[in-house]
Design a protein around this motif. Structure first.
Motif, PDB file in Angstrom:
ATOM      1  N   UNK A   1       0.852  -1.200   0.000  1.00  0.00           N
ATOM      2  CA  UNK A   1       0.000   0.000   0.000  1.00  0.00           C
ATOM      3  C   UNK A   1       0.886   1.248   0.000  1.00  0.00           C
ATOM      4  N   UNK A   2       0.566   2.303  -0.802  1.00  0.00           N
ATOM      5  CA  UNK A   2       1.407   3.494  -0.842  1.00  0.00           C
ATOM      6  C   UNK A   2       1.457   4.157   0.522  1.00  0.00           C
ATOM      7  N   UNK A   3       2.595   4.765   0.839  1.00  0.00           N
ATOM      8  CA  UNK A   3       2.739   5.452   2.109  1.00  0.00           C
ATOM      9  C   UNK A   3       1.928   6.734   2.119  1.00  0.00           C
ATOM     10  N   UNK A   4       1.271   7.027   3.250  1.00  0.00           N
ATOM     11  CA  UNK A   4       0.494   8.252   3.390  1.00  0.00           C
ATOM     12  C   UNK A   4       1.446   9.396   3.679  1.00  0.00           C
ATOM     13  N   UNK A   5       1.331  10.474   2.910  1.00  0.00           N
ATOM     14  CA  UNK A   5       2.157  11.652   3.132  1.00  0.00           C
ATOM     15  C   UNK A   5       1.322  12.711   3.828  1.00  0.00           C
ATOM     16  N   UNK A   6       1.907  13.465   4.728  1.00  0.00           N
ATOM     17  CA  UNK A   6       1.178  14.523   5.417  1.00  0.00           C
ATOM     18  C   UNK A   6       2.069  15.739   5.566  1.00  0.00           C
ATOM     19  N   UNK A   7       1.422  16.921   5.714  1.00  0.00           N
ATOM     20  CA  UNK A   7       2.189  18.148   5.859  1.00  0.00           C
ATOM     21  C   UNK A   7       1.333  19.184   6.548  1.00  0.00           C
ATOM     22  N   UNK A   8       1.897  19.865   7.490  1.00  0.00           N
ATOM     23  CA  UNK A   8       1.249  20.975   8.171  1.00  0.00           C
ATOM     24  C   UNK A   8       2.220  22.140   8.157  1.00  0.00           C
ATOM     25  N   UNK A   9       1.754  23.316   7.732  1.00  0.00           N
ATOM     26  CA  UNK A   9       2.652  24.451   7.585  1.00  0.00           C
ATOM     27  C   UNK A   9       2.545  25.403   8.763  1.00  0.00           C
ATOM     28  N   UNK A  10       3.682  25.847   9.255  1.00  0.00           N
ATOM     29  CA  UNK A  10       3.699  26.960  10.188  1.00  0.00           C
ATOM     30  C   UNK A  10       3.658  28.246   9.372  1.00  0.00           C
ATOM     31  N   UNK A  11       3.242  29.387   9.960  1.00  0.00           N
ATOM     32  CA  UNK A  11       3.226  30.641   9.210  1.00  0.00           C
ATOM     33  C   UNK A  11       4.585  30.925   8.590  1.00  0.00           C
ATOM     34  N   UNK A  12       4.583  31.316   7.316  1.00  0.00           N
ATOM     35  CA  UNK A  12       5.836  31.592   6.627  1.00  0.00           C
ATOM     36  C   UNK A  12       5.563  32.550   5.487  1.00  0.00           C
ATOM     37  N   UNK A  13       6.595  33.207   4.961  1.00  0.00           N
ATOM     38  CA  UNK A  13       6.391  34.152   3.857  1.00  0.00           C
ATOM     39  C   UNK A  13       5.834  33.449   2.631  1.00  0.00           C
ATOM     40  N   UNK A  14       5.025  34.180   1.866  1.00  0.00           N
ATOM     41  CA  UNK A  14       4.474  33.612   0.638  1.00  0.00           C
ATOM     42  C   UNK A  14       5.576  33.396  -0.381  1.00  0.00           C
ATOM     43  N   UNK A 177       1.143  14.547  -5.014  1.00  0.00           N
ATOM     44  CA  UNK A 177       2.493  14.000  -4.890  1.00  0.00           C
ATOM     45  C   UNK A 177       3.168  14.539  -3.636  1.00  0.00           C
ATOM     46  N   UNK A 178       3.964  13.704  -2.988  1.00  0.00           N
ATOM     47  CA  UNK A 178       4.604  14.069  -1.716  1.00  0.00           C
ATOM     48  C   UNK A 178       5.440  15.339  -1.846  1.00  0.00           C
ATOM     49  N   UNK A 179       6.119  15.523  -2.972  1.00  0.00           N
ATOM     50  CA  UNK A 179       6.984  16.696  -3.124  1.00  0.00           C
ATOM     51  C   UNK A 179       6.197  18.001  -3.277  1.00  0.00           C
ATOM     52  N   UNK A 180       4.903  17.889  -3.588  1.00  0.00           N
ATOM     53  CA  UNK A 180       4.080  19.083  -3.737  1.00  0.00           C
ATOM     54  C   UNK A 180       3.412  19.510  -2.431  1.00  0.00           C
ATOM     55  N   UNK A 181       3.299  18.586  -1.486  1.00  0.00           N
ATOM     56  CA  UNK A 181       2.566  18.866  -0.257  1.00  0.00           C
ATOM     57  C   UNK A 181       3.094  20.077   0.518  1.00  0.00           C
ATOM     58  N   UNK A 182       4.411  20.285   0.607  1.00  0.00           N
ATOM     59  CA  UNK A 182       4.881  21.436   1.379  1.00  0.00           C
ATOM     60  C   UNK A 182       4.494  22.789   0.779  1.00  0.00           C
ATOM     61  N   UNK A 183       3.976  22.814  -0.445  1.00  0.00           N
ATOM     62  CA  UNK A 183       3.721  24.087  -1.134  1.00  0.00           C
ATOM     63  C   UNK A 183       2.239  24.425  -1.286  1.00  0.00           C
ATOM     64  N   UNK A 184       1.340  23.513  -0.972  1.00  0.00           N
ATOM     65  CA  UNK A 184      -0.057  23.717  -1.394  1.00  0.00           C
ATOM     66  C   UNK A 184      -0.757  24.853  -0.670  1.00  0.00           C
ATOM     67  N   UNK A 185      -0.241  25.272   0.497  1.00  0.00           N
ATOM     68  CA  UNK A 185      -0.869  26.383   1.217  1.00  0.00           C
ATOM     69  C   UNK A 185      -0.181  27.715   0.931  1.00  0.00           C
ATOM     70  N   UNK A 186       0.754  27.744  -0.014  1.00  0.00           N
ATOM     71  CA  UNK A 186       1.439  28.985  -0.350  1.00  0.00           C
ATOM     72  C   UNK A 186       0.569  29.851  -1.263  1.00  0.00           C
ATOM     73  N   UNK A 187       0.756  31.147  -1.141  1.00  0.00           N
ATOM     74  CA  UNK A 187       0.006  32.068  -1.996  1.00  0.00           C
ATOM     75  C   UNK A 187       0.427  31.898  -3.451  1.00  0.00           C
ATOM     76  N   UNK A 188      -0.570  31.806  -4.338  1.00  0.00           N
ATOM     77  CA  UNK A 188      -0.414  31.684  -5.786  1.00  0.00           C
ATOM     78  C   UNK A 188       0.099  30.321  -6.232  1.00  0.00           C
TER      79      UNK A 188
END
Length: 238
Positions: A1-14, A177-188
């Motif tokens: 079974x594929x591994x579940x990826x997760x990400x939670x962002x702390x406040x950071x510059x856009x 995709x796992x490599x995209x998760x850290x960016x999905x809450x960024x502006x634009x």
């Protein structure tokens, strides 16, 4: 079974983006509904209204209203994105039943029906109460549900539920995709699968949740759907 990826962002510059890039995105996305308004307004003005059937007039007017509403949502997103980016988002918190907040999701059923998607809202204990800005929390929920509908194949299910004070929105779409998760809450930021867009929805959602002292995060498996979660402080009864 594929591994579940997760990400939670702390406040950071856009993520930096040039003014020309932003203007290009905005002008492109506003041009489509503006063209719709122009075409259907032409239809209404070109021929005598007396020569058109009531259904034709109603259809043209409704198309204009839908396009106008779409433009309005884009403009609201731009204003909200600016407020959140500048730390100027204002909240009007009060006590609201979680059951009432979930009931507002029914407004998105017509959008789900267009793709023959089942929108499943799981019941919640009636006494559970949030001290929050109901309109803003509803905006977060609506954004996540609309995204889930957008990325889900036809004839699938989007499920909305709560666990204590946590809201869950799950879809059966292609996943992230796992490599995209850290960016999905960024502006634009926007996924290639999403096509061209403002890329502000999840940025705004995170800003609203942060302003409530809460947290928003995602778990996803490629080709196996995504689950977005957000939680805000709550009271147990009213």
């Amino acid at each position: 079974m594929p591994e579940v990826s997760s990400w939670s962002l702390a406040p950071q510059p856009a993520r930096p983006q040039s003014r020309d890039e932003v203007l290009s995105i905005v002008s492109h996305d506003l041009r489509d509904p503006l063209n719709v308004i122009y075409v259907y307004a032409q239809r209404l003005s070109r021929d005598s209204l007396l020569a058109q059937s009531p259904d034709e007039v109603r259809g043209n007017a409704e198309a204009i209203l839908r396009a106008t509403a779409r433009m309005g949502r884009m403009i609201d997103d731009l204003f909200d994105g600016t407020k959140i980016g500048g730390g100027a988002l204002r909240l009007e918190p009060a006590q609201h039943r979680v059951a009432d907040i979930l009931a507002d999701v029914s407004d998105l059923r017509p959008l789900a029906l267009q793709k023959r998607i089942r929108l499943e809202v799981q019941p919640v204990e009636g006494s559970l109460v949030l001290f929050c800005d109901r309109a803003r929390i509803g905006q977060v929920l609506a954004n996540l549900v609309a995204n889930a509908i957008k990325f889900s194949p036809e004839e699938r299910t989007v499920t909305i539920s709560t666990e204590c004070v946590r809201f869950d929105v799950r879809d059966e779409g292609p996943g992230i995709a796992a490599e995209k998760l850290p960016h999905i809450f960024e502006r634009f930021w926007q996924s290639n699968a999403a096509g061209r867009g403002l890329g502000l929805g999840l940025f705004i959602a995170k800003g609203i949740v942060d302003a409530h002292g809460g947290r928003i995060w995602v778990e996803s498996k490629e080709r196996a759907g995504s689950a977005f979660f957000f939680c805000v402080p709550a009271e147990t009864s009213v």
